[in-house]
Scaffold this active site. Structure first.
Site, PDB file in Angstrom:
ATOM      1  CE  LYS A  92      -4.570   0.009   2.117  1.00  0.00           C
ATOM      2  NZ  LYS A  92      -5.294   0.149   3.365  1.00  0.00           N
ATOM      3  CB  THR A  94     -15.783   3.805  15.170  1.00  0.00           C
ATOM      4  OG1 THR A  94     -15.941   4.816  14.178  1.00  0.00           O
ATOM      5  CG2 THR A  94     -17.029   3.733  16.027  1.00  0.00           C
ATOM      6  CD  GLU A 118     -13.735  12.202   9.735  1.00  0.00           C
ATOM      7  OE1 GLU A 118     -12.752  12.820  10.158  1.00  0.00           O
ATOM      8  OE2 GLU A 118     -14.732  12.768   9.252  1.00  0.00           O
ATOM      9  CD  GLU A 169     -16.592   3.543   2.475  1.00  0.00           C
ATOM     10  OE1 GLU A 169     -16.860   3.007   1.390  1.00  0.00           O
ATOM     11  OE2 GLU A 169     -16.218   2.922   3.480  1.00  0.00           O
ATOM     12  CE  LYS A 206     -18.235   6.836  13.623  1.00  0.00           C
ATOM     13  NZ  LYS A 206     -17.983   7.382  12.335  1.00  0.00           N
ATOM     14  CG  ASN A 263     -22.215   5.690  12.464  1.00  0.00           C
ATOM     15  OD1 ASN A 263     -22.544   6.702  11.852  1.00  0.00           O
ATOM     16  ND2 ASN A 263     -21.042   5.126  12.307  1.00  0.00           N
ATOM     17  CG  PHE A 270     -29.294   8.955   6.803  1.00  0.00           C
ATOM     18  CD1 PHE A 270     -28.652  10.118   6.399  1.00  0.00           C
ATOM     19  CD2 PHE A 270     -28.599   7.768   6.765  1.00  0.00           C
ATOM     20  CE1 PHE A 270     -27.328  10.098   5.977  1.00  0.00           C
ATOM     21  CE2 PHE A 270     -27.268   7.733   6.341  1.00  0.00           C
ATOM     22  CZ  PHE A 270     -26.638   8.902   5.946  1.00  0.00           C
ATOM     23  CB  CYS A 329     -19.710   2.855   9.435  1.00  0.00           C
ATOM     24  SG  CYS A 329     -18.029   3.289   8.989  1.00  0.00           S
TER      25      CYS A 329
END
Ligand code: UDX
Length: 443
Positions: free
Chosen positions: A39, A121, A144, A148, A199, A203, A244, A255
């Site tokens: 990578k 997370t 964060e 995506e 967080k 979600n 949403f 996630c």
């Protein structure tokens, strides 16, 4: 320009690369440390290993401020703030696997005057434990929230930035808050555990919103209402909000699936049964399978039938297949005896090894050729541009289930396709005729 704070980023995944590229864009020198050598080599050549719109360009634009290395020492030599952006996938039990976090923490050690800024997370309580074990390393929780596909915009224009610190580490919290200050978003200062909980709870709440509207969609189907109008009417209420609330074949991605389960397990491990989240997960699983019932309403059997999947990635503008509904759907279709042909504009290469026996067709039309049914799984813009007249001629039986309520149903229907969506008035009739089959019957 005055010298900006140099930054270290551990992990060159989605969050790490976006964080690094955006901080470089804001004028910081950034050293990215990634454990996978290939990578690092490809990033050093300017090749970005993930598909995220604008990311390659941003990385090459800021190449002189960005460096990639496998050597943690190189990162520590430069940076005072070390952003940890490693993966925390679910274990078989549904808890978060913290081994990558633990490895990063060990490798960072306790260098003087430095702070670990946790972007990954993690379960609530992780920061407190790390702080206890590494008392000389300051700790900041800065989760964060980027999505995506829109990651750069989400980073640069966040709704809010969480900065969680415990007593003694305020200096590090101030330094992190200063980094984000140019973005102009509200900066919420909390203790570490509360920031970690924001967080997970965010979600889980968004996933709940999706499962809720999916259940409303299912009831709409029974009662003859249209969920897109219902969602519009609901969403205009400020207290609810329109985002949403898109019904579909269930949420995917790494996630939501992982964080809902992590929060459920975290609660369970602390002795609390989080009943609501069980339903959120169950509704999401069942939603992926409801497509099968829609197909069966129109086809006598799936045995020997060719079904085209339009889109494979868990959402458009990404090649990420983690938690993608297409995986479940393809396996169910194959289990019922169907053959599956699929097309995704970017995810085919990532998807192929995950979907044995599925034909990667290379184009939507090639997937639809001779198909007895099609399912739109991912709402890629190009599917709206399909020539439905041509599609009708190529399909064996023109049946299309729009799993994202994405297409103009009238346009599709007027071309002669039996069109089914999610939570919208369904196609009349029980068996589909038309396309090649009907033409053959006429002869
Ligand atoms: C999510 C969170 O939004 C983000 O804040 C967090 O940092 C990471 O997890 P992401 O997984 O990239 O981001 O995608 P998102 O756009 O949130 O979509 C997740 C899934 O929900 C997708 O499968 C999408 O198709 C589905 N979804 C989303 C719906 O089914 N309906 C909606 O209304 C919105």
């Amino acid at each position: 320009m005055s010298e900006r704070e140099p930054i270290g980023v551990v992990g060159a995944g989605w969050v790490g690369l976006v964080t690094a590229a955006c901080f470089a864009e804001l004028g910081h020198r950034v050293v990215v440390r990634e454990i996978v050598e290939e990578k690092v080599e490809s990033l050093q050549r300017g090749e970005v290993p993930i598909h995220e719109p604008g990311l390659s360009e941003l990385i090459s634009k800021n190449a002189d401020r960005l460096s990639f290395t496998t050597d943690m020492g190189e990162l520590l030599a430069d940076a005072r703030l070390i952003f940890v952006c490693v993966q925390t996938p679910p274990t078989v039990s549904g808890d978060a696997d913290l081994s990558a976090v633990q490895r990063a923490v060990e490798e960072i050690g306790e260098p003087d005057g430095k702070a670990l800024v946790m972007k990954s997370t993690v379960p609530v309580g992780t920061g407190r434990t790390i702080r206890r074990d590494e008392p000389d390393l300051a700790y900041v929780s800065c989760p964060e929230f980027l999505r995506e596909g829109t990651a750069l915009k989400d980073f640069m224009e966040p709704d809010r930035v969480l900065v969680g610190t415990d007593p003694g580490d305020e200096w590090a919290g101030d330094a992190v808050a200063a980094l984000y200050q140019p973005l102009g978003a509200p900066i919420v200062r909390t203790d570490v555990s509360s920031s970690e909980m924001v967080k997970l709870a965010s979600n889980a709440f968004l996933a709940t919103k999706i499962s809720f509207i999916n259940e409303i969609a299912n009831v709409c189907e029974e009662l003859g209402a249209d969920v897109t109008d219902v969602a519009k009417g609901m969403g205009l209420d400020d207290r609810i909000g329109s985002r949403f609330l898109q019904a579909g074949i269930g949420y995917g991605g790494s996630c939501f699936t992982k964080d809902v389960s992590a929060l459920k397990m975290l609660a369970a491990n602390s002795g609390y049964h989080f009943q609501l989240l069980n339903s959120v997960i169950e509704v999401n699983e069942l939603q992926k399978r409801r497509v099968m019932a829609k197909l069966s309403r129109h086809l006598d059997t799936l045995v020997g039938k060719r079904v085209a999947l339009l889109g494979l990635a868990f959402k458009p503008d990404t090649d990420d297949m983690r938690g993608a509904s297409s995986l479940v759907l393809a396996a169910r279709l194959q289990g019922e005896g169907a053959t599956v042909a699929a097309f995704d504009p970017v995810a085919e290469a990532v998807a192929a090894p995950l979907m044995p026996g599925v034909e990667m067709a290379g184009s939507a039309i090639a997937a639809l050729e001779g198909a007895d049914a099609a399912v739109l799984v991912t709402e890629w813009g190009e599917f709206r541009e399909l020539d439905w007249g041509d599609v009708v001629r190529r399909m064996s039986t023109p049946l299309l289930v729009d799993g994202r309520n994405f297409l103009d149903g009238e346009a599709v229907r007027s071309a002669g396709i039996t069109y089914e969506a999610i939570g919208r008035p369904s196609a009349e009739g029980t068996r589909v005729a038309g396309g090649r089959e009907a033409e053959q019957a006429k002869r």
